[in-house]
Design a protein around this motif. Structure first.
Motif, PDB file in Angstrom:
ATOM      1  N   HIS A 273       0.811  -1.221   0.000  1.00 47.90           N
ATOM      2  CA  HIS A 273       0.000   0.000   0.000  1.00 47.90           C
ATOM      3  C   HIS A 273       0.848   1.277   0.000  1.00 47.90           C
ATOM      4  N   ASN A 274       2.191   1.142  -0.029  1.00 52.56           N
ATOM      5  CA  ASN A 274       3.032   2.340  -0.006  1.00 52.56           C
ATOM      6  C   ASN A 274       2.942   3.124  -1.313  1.00 52.56           C
ATOM      7  N   PRO A 275       3.197   4.435  -1.285  1.00 55.98           N
ATOM      8  CA  PRO A 275       3.111   5.267  -2.492  1.00 55.98           C
ATOM      9  C   PRO A 275       4.100   4.860  -3.571  1.00 55.98           C
ATOM     10  N   LYS A 276       4.005   5.515  -4.729  1.00 59.14           N
ATOM     11  CA  LYS A 276       4.691   5.067  -5.946  1.00 59.14           C
ATOM     12  C   LYS A 276       6.208   5.065  -5.847  1.00 59.14           C
ATOM     13  N   GLN A 277       6.799   5.896  -4.969  1.00 59.46           N
ATOM     14  CA  GLN A 277       8.262   5.947  -4.893  1.00 59.46           C
ATOM     15  C   GLN A 277       8.857   4.733  -4.187  1.00 59.46           C
ATOM     16  N   TRP A 278       8.005   3.886  -3.589  1.00 59.98           N
ATOM     17  CA  TRP A 278       8.461   2.712  -2.855  1.00 59.98           C
ATOM     18  C   TRP A 278       8.404   1.450  -3.722  1.00 59.98           C
ATOM     19  N   ASN A 279       9.292   0.509  -3.413  1.00 61.44           N
ATOM     20  CA  ASN A 279       9.153  -0.854  -3.918  1.00 61.44           C
ATOM     21  C   ASN A 279       9.787  -1.789  -2.900  1.00 61.44           C
ATOM     22  N   ALA A 280       9.616  -3.092  -3.106  1.00 63.41           N
ATOM     23  CA  ALA A 280      10.110  -4.048  -2.110  1.00 63.41           C
ATOM     24  C   ALA A 280      10.263  -5.429  -2.720  1.00 63.41           C
ATOM     25  N   LEU A 281      11.078  -6.248  -2.060  1.00 61.24           N
ATOM     26  CA  LEU A 281      11.191  -7.667  -2.358  1.00 61.24           C
ATOM     27  C   LEU A 281      10.570  -8.420  -1.185  1.00 61.24           C
ATOM     28  N   LYS A 282       9.428  -9.069  -1.421  1.00 62.17           N
ATOM     29  CA  LYS A 282       8.787  -9.898  -0.396  1.00 62.17           C
ATOM     30  C   LYS A 282       9.131 -11.357  -0.690  1.00 62.17           C
ATOM     31  N   LEU A 283       9.605 -12.060   0.309  1.00 61.90           N
ATOM     32  CA  LEU A 283      10.235 -13.355   0.110  1.00 61.90           C
ATOM     33  C   LEU A 283       9.354 -14.499   0.603  1.00 61.90           C
ATOM     34  N   LEU A 284       9.258 -15.550  -0.215  1.00 65.04           N
ATOM     35  CA  LEU A 284       8.411 -16.706   0.083  1.00 65.04           C
ATOM     36  C   LEU A 284       9.232 -17.991   0.158  1.00 65.04           C
ATOM     37  N   ASN A 285       8.698 -18.966   0.912  1.00 67.43           N
ATOM     38  CA  ASN A 285       9.315 -20.297   0.959  1.00 67.43           C
ATOM     39  C   ASN A 285       8.676 -21.206  -0.093  1.00 67.43           C
ATOM     40  N   GLU A 286       8.977 -22.492   0.005  1.00 65.95           N
ATOM     41  CA  GLU A 286       8.493 -23.443  -1.007  1.00 65.95           C
ATOM     42  C   GLU A 286       6.996 -23.683  -0.930  1.00 65.95           C
ATOM     43  N   LYS A 287       6.352 -23.266   0.158  1.00 60.32           N
ATOM     44  CA  LYS A 287       4.900 -23.391   0.276  1.00 60.32           C
ATOM     45  C   LYS A 287       4.166 -22.152  -0.248  1.00 60.32           C
ATOM     46  N   GLY A 288       4.920 -21.153  -0.686  1.00 58.93           N
ATOM     47  CA  GLY A 288       4.301 -19.900  -1.100  1.00 58.93           C
ATOM     48  C   GLY A 288       3.887 -19.054   0.088  1.00 58.93           C
ATOM     49  N   GLU A 289       4.532 -19.270   1.237  1.00 61.03           N
ATOM     50  CA  GLU A 289       4.231 -18.522   2.457  1.00 61.03           C
ATOM     51  C   GLU A 289       5.432 -17.663   2.835  1.00 61.03           C
ATOM     52  N   PHE A 290       5.186 -16.586   3.585  1.00 58.87           N
ATOM     53  CA  PHE A 290       6.271 -15.697   3.986  1.00 58.87           C
ATOM     54  C   PHE A 290       7.238 -16.421   4.916  1.00 58.87           C
ATOM     55  N   LEU A 291       8.501 -16.038   4.830  1.00 60.79           N
ATOM     56  CA  LEU A 291       9.536 -16.645   5.657  1.00 60.79           C
ATOM     57  C   LEU A 291       9.308 -16.327   7.131  1.00 60.79           C
ATOM     58  N   ASN A 292       9.809 -17.211   7.995  1.00 58.69           N
ATOM     59  CA  ASN A 292       9.728 -16.934   9.424  1.00 58.69           C
ATOM     60  C   ASN A 292      10.914 -16.068   9.849  1.00 58.69           C
ATOM     61  N   ALA A 293      10.940 -15.689  11.125  1.00 62.61           N
ATOM     62  CA  ALA A 293      11.948 -14.750  11.617  1.00 62.61           C
ATOM     63  C   ALA A 293      13.355 -15.307  11.475  1.00 62.61           C
ATOM     64  N   GLU A 294      13.532 -16.571  11.778  1.00 59.07           N
ATOM     65  CA  GLU A 294      14.867 -17.182  11.704  1.00 59.07           C
ATOM     66  C   GLU A 294      15.394 -17.192  10.273  1.00 59.07           C
ATOM     67  N   GLN A 295      14.518 -17.540   9.325  1.00 60.59           N
ATOM     68  CA  GLN A 295      14.936 -17.571   7.921  1.00 60.59           C
ATOM     69  C   GLN A 295      15.276 -16.175   7.419  1.00 60.59           C
ATOM     70  N   GLY A 296      14.433 -15.216   7.762  1.00 58.75           N
ATOM     71  CA  GLY A 296      14.693 -13.841   7.353  1.00 58.75           C
ATOM     72  C   GLY A 296      15.990 -13.308   7.909  1.00 58.75           C
ATOM     73  N   ALA A 297      16.277 -13.646   9.162  1.00 54.53           N
ATOM     74  CA  ALA A 297      17.515 -13.185   9.801  1.00 54.53           C
ATOM     75  C   ALA A 297      18.741 -13.751   9.085  1.00 54.53           C
ATOM     76  N   LYS A 298      18.655 -14.994   8.632  1.00 54.00           N
ATOM     77  CA  LYS A 298      19.783 -15.605   7.909  1.00 54.00           C
ATOM     78  C   LYS A 298      20.052 -14.872   6.599  1.00 54.00           C
ATOM     79  N   ILE A 299      18.999 -14.477   5.911  1.00 55.85           N
ATOM     80  CA  ILE A 299      19.175 -13.743   4.648  1.00 55.85           C
ATOM     81  C   ILE A 299      19.823 -12.386   4.899  1.00 55.85           C
ATOM     82  N   LEU A 300      19.404 -11.697   5.952  1.00 59.08           N
ATOM     83  CA  LEU A 300      20.013 -10.411   6.293  1.00 59.08           C
ATOM     84  C   LEU A 300      21.497 -10.586   6.639  1.00 59.08           C
TER      85      LEU A 300
END
Length: 462
Positions: free
Chosen positions: A107-134
């Motif tokens: 819902h952010n305005p036009k100047q924004w974009n993002a990469l939203k990351l999914l696992n093999e189930k098509g669901e958002f990553l959990n905190a531990e997985q996200g932390a590893k990517i960071l």
């Protein structure tokens, strides 16, 4: 300008300097980090990732960067091009892919974009997985593939149609029932991919569609967050067209709001209430929403003999709680419908179908439907604290002061009183406490918020 790195992905404004904004360098770095993590997580050599994007202006640029980066890591990419968040989510398991990336700032305005990351189930990553990517991104220890091992790009622009077919095949959805109602509906697609998907879906139900801002140019005609103050055009058009109701989605089509036949907001909080009312009326079961969502869902669930549970704020937390409690429907009060028979992700197409079924079977107007539900009003405020203050200590003191009430401390402090509630959450980035309240009148909700703010100031000595 801003770059926000979190466990759920990377979000930022386009342009500026790397590390401070979402620049091409940042897009490549975080796409590579996701790809490296996916190789470690899946323990496979032949990986496939689904990519889709909303229609915002920077989408094609970010898509090209992300796709090329994954190909450079030897990962095959299934490129859906213009798509929706829930469409990408259902495509991942259907394609037997190892993950997915949605290119959208929601819902952010036009100047924004993002990469939203999914696992093999098509669901958002959990905190531990996200932390590893960071952590991988921080090290920048990338190892790209040699020329003979590069990935391939497989283009597939059919998935919105596949998604619609999936919705039509849900057990509680019957297009023939809706066709008999002969609805007329105005759709505001905020010039993004909802302008493609929602009218297509409605036409399968025999609905007469009046399109407003449904050309996916990425030039948002108003602030894309579906709040009352941004939606005067569709509210006026619903009345002018004598439509049965209006539908508004955000740019990536995971938030759904309705406009009643009288041009008034149905209320984003009540999107989930209405859809749950329909589902629970057909199937006995439980529901889940987050701690900051309306009590009306609890009331409707109990009316149908089910059990309601509240999760910490955040879609991944709601999904985890839904699985633990065998919830048959859930979501968030921002208009996000999660219906497990389809998939564990907020989906405006599913929500639209369930709402159409409810209206077709119940009859009457949307305004009458809204009037039939428990009426609650929310206040959303915040208090800025002096840097250096112990915010956690302040919240602990508030919890102690209300120890005799029904308390939840899984996400800040939620205090449930007999007739109203207050939810206190701290910001992770600045010394702010957010105060959400709900009561049976706006005056009471605002009054409760102001009372709590006063108590916080007294504890903080400000």
């Amino acid at each position: 300008m801003t770059l926000i790195k979190s466990i759920s992905g990377i979000r930022g404004t386009i342009g500026g300097k790397p590390g401070n904004n979402l620049t091409p360098i940042d897009a490549v770095k975080f796409a590579a980090s996701y790809g490296i993590w996916l190789k470690e997580y899946s323990k496979k050599d032949d990986l496939r990732v689904v990519i889709g994007r909303d229609a915002r202006l920077s989408g094609e640029m970010i898509q090209n960067l992300v796709v090329s980066t994954l190909v450079g890591l030897g990962i095959d990419v299934i490129d859906l091009d213009l798509s929706t968040t829930p469409t990408v989510e259902i495509a991942v398991p259907l394609e037997k892919a190892d993950g997915g990336i949605i290119l959208t700032a929601s819902h952010n305005p036009k100047q924004w974009n993002a990469l939203k990351l999914l696992n093999e189930k098509g669901e958002f990553l959990n905190a531990e997985q996200g932390a590893k990517i960071l952590a991988i991104a921080e090290k920048e220890d990338f190892d790209f593939s040699e020329v003979d091992d590069l990935g391939e790009i497989i283009k597939n622009d059919s998935y919105i149609d596949i998604h619609i077919d999936e919705v039509l095949n849900l057990s509680l959805v019957d297009a023939e029932v809706v066709k008999k109602a002969k609805f007329k509906v105005v759709v505001d697609g905020v010039n993004s991919t909802g302008g493609i998907a929602i009218p297509k879906l409605l036409k399968e139900f025999g609905v007469e569609v009046v399109e407003l801002y449904c050309d996916p140019t990425g030039h948002f005609p108003h602030n894309p967050e579906p709040l009352k103050e941004h939606l005067t055009d569709i509210c006026d058009l619903v009345v002018k067209e004598n439509a049965d109701f209006g539908i508004v989605v955000d740019p990536d089509v995971d938030r759904l709001a309705f406009i009643s036949n009288d041009g008034e907001m149905f209320g984003e909080e009540y999107t989930l209430v209405a859809c749950a009312d329909y589902v629970l009326g057909k199937t006995k079961g439980n529901t889940v929403s987050n701690l900051s969502s309306s009590r009306a869902l609890r009331d409707i669930t109990q009316k149908h003999g089910g059990t309601y549970e509240a999760a910490a704020v955040g879609e991944v937390n709601v999904v985890t709680k839904m699985k633990a409690n065998n919830a048959i429907i859930g979501g968030e009060g921002n208009g996000g419908i999660i219906y497990p028979e389809s998939h564990y992700g907020r989906d405006s197409l599913v929500g639209t179908a369930l709402f159409l079924m409810l209206m077709a079977e119940r009859g009457g107007t949307v305004a009458e439907l809204r009037a039939s539900y428990p009426s609650y009003f929310m206040s959303k405020k915040k208090i800025e604290l002096t840097p250096g203050l112990d915010v956690d200590g302040i919240l602990e003191s508030m919890a102690s002061n209300y120890a005799n009430e029904e308390l939840s401390t899984i996400d800040g402090v939620k205090i449930d009183f007999a007739e109203n509630w207050v939810h206190l959450r701290k910001s992770n980035t600045e010394p702010i406490i957010r105060i959400y309240t709900e009561a049976k009148s706006q005056e009471e909700a605002d009054g409760l918020a102001n009372k709590i703010i006063g108590e916080i100031k007294e504890i903080a000595g400000i």
